[in-house]
Design an enzyme around this catalytic site. Structure first.
Site, short mmCIF file in Angstrom:
data_model
loop_
_atom_site.label_atom_id
_atom_site.label_comp_id
_atom_site.label_asym_id
_atom_site.label_seq_id
_atom_site.Cartn_x
_atom_site.Cartn_y
_atom_site.Cartn_z
CD GLU A 1 8.47 -0.79 -3.13
OE1 GLU A 1 7.74 -0.07 -2.42
OE2 GLU A 1 8.73 -1.95 -2.82
CE LYS B 1 14.69 3.12 6.29
NZ LYS B 1 14.18 2.12 7.24
CE LYS C 1 -3.22 -2.28 3.11
NZ LYS C 1 -3.62 -2.36 4.51
N GLY C 2 2.11 1.12 0.42
CA GLY C 2 2.94 2.28 0.74
C GLY C 2 3.08 3.31 -0.36
NE ARG D 1 -0.87 2.14 4.98
CZ ARG D 1 0.13 1.33 4.64
NH1 ARG D 1 1.13 1.79 3.96
NH2 ARG D 1 0.12 0.07 5.01
CG PHE E 1 10.40 2.32 10.88
CD1 PHE E 1 10.52 1.23 10.02
CD2 PHE E 1 9.13 2.79 11.18
CE1 PHE E 1 9.39 0.61 9.48
CE2 PHE E 1 7.99 2.18 10.64
CZ PHE E 1 8.14 1.09 9.81
CB VAL E 2 10.66 7.37 7.55
CG1 VAL E 2 12.01 7.95 7.93
CG2 VAL E 2 10.78 6.51 6.30
CG ASP F 1 15.01 -1.36 4.59
OD1 ASP F 1 16.04 -0.76 4.87
OD2 ASP F 1 14.37 -2.02 5.44
P1 5GP Z 1 12.98 -4.24 1.33
O1 5GP Z 1 12.59 -5.54 0.73
O2 5GP Z 1 13.66 -3.28 0.38
O3 5GP Z 1 13.80 -4.45 2.58
O4 5GP Z 1 11.65 -3.62 1.88
C1 5GP Z 1 10.93 -2.62 1.30
C2 5GP Z 1 9.63 -2.44 2.06
O5 5GP Z 1 9.87 -2.41 3.49
C3 5GP Z 1 9.00 -1.11 1.76
O6 5GP Z 1 8.15 -1.18 0.63
C4 5GP Z 1 8.25 -0.82 3.04
O7 5GP Z 1 7.00 -1.45 3.03
C5 5GP Z 1 9.08 -1.45 4.13
N1 5GP Z 1 9.97 -0.46 4.78
C6 5GP Z 1 11.32 -0.44 4.74
N2 5GP Z 1 11.80 0.60 5.45
C7 5GP Z 1 10.73 1.26 5.95
C8 5GP Z 1 10.57 2.45 6.77
O8 5GP Z 1 11.51 3.14 7.19
N3 5GP Z 1 9.29 2.79 7.06
C9 5GP Z 1 8.22 2.08 6.63
N4 5GP Z 1 7.02 2.53 6.99
N5 5GP Z 1 8.32 0.98 5.86
C10 5GP Z 1 9.56 0.57 5.52
#
Ligand code: 5GP
Length: 179
Positions: free
Chosen positions: A98, A130, A42-43, A164, A151-152, A102
């Protein structure tokens, strides 16, 4: 809600200026092309809705929903597709939108999956990156901001489905997590 914030990382104005820049870059790269913009739910829904209004080429939309973390707060690389695309992407120019990259594991999985469907091109547009936490190398074609390992929430990003709807992007106070 704002009292839960340790600090504001990005203001509404900084975000909207950057989103316009990204939209202009995409518009000039895809001039005279038809684009399929795929939002990752949903982000990305708020970012995507602002972004596409700064894009002035022909655009169609689709969405995917994935669950990347399961119940744990750490990424495992195991991604489940909860909602797949409705459209066939073969021979189409696709941009995946996206909220934040992360570890990169979610996008790596999605890219591998979508490439098997033979799009004409497949690019990524993320609002936040990140880089400190990256586990797999991923080329981010359009990226709004690189941020530190915090964490944001806000502007589409949640903590436990909340925050959100905030206009800014905030770092939460640790007490909020430990309630
Ligand atoms: P990745 O597979 O790159 O580790 O994860 C990406 C997903 O992790 C993002 O689409 C999001 O849903 C979640 N995520 C990663 N870091 C953050 C953060 O700082 N805040 C929030 N709200 N979600 C995050």
């Amino acid at each position: 809600m704002r009292t839960d914030a340790e600090k504001i990382l990005l203001t509404e104005k900084e975000i909207s200026d950057k989103v316009k820049e990204l939209g202009q870059a995409i518009s000039s790269d895809y001039e005279n092309e038809e684009l399929l913009i795929v939002g990752i739910l949903k982000g990305a829904f708020i970012f995507m809705s602002d972004l596409v209004r700064s894009i002035n080429c022909q655009v169609e939309f689709d969405f995917m929903a994935v669950s990347s973390y399961g119940l744990s707060s750490k990424s495992t690389g195991v991604v489940r597709i909860m909602k797949d695309l409705e459209q066939n992407i073969e021979n189409r120019h696709v941009i995946l939108v996206e909220d934040i990259v992360d570890t990169g594991l979610t996008l790596k999985y999605l890219l591998e999956n979508l490439r098997t469907r033979k799009p004409a091109s497949l690019k990524i547009c993320t609002l936040l990156d990140k880089p400190e936490r990256r586990e797999v190398q991923i080329n981010l074609d359009y990226c709004g901001f690189q941020i530190p390992d915090e964490f944001v929430v806000g502007y589409g990003l949640d903590y436990a489905e909340k925050y959100r709807n905030l206009k800014d992007i905030l770092v939460l106070r640790p007490e909020v997590y430990n309630k």
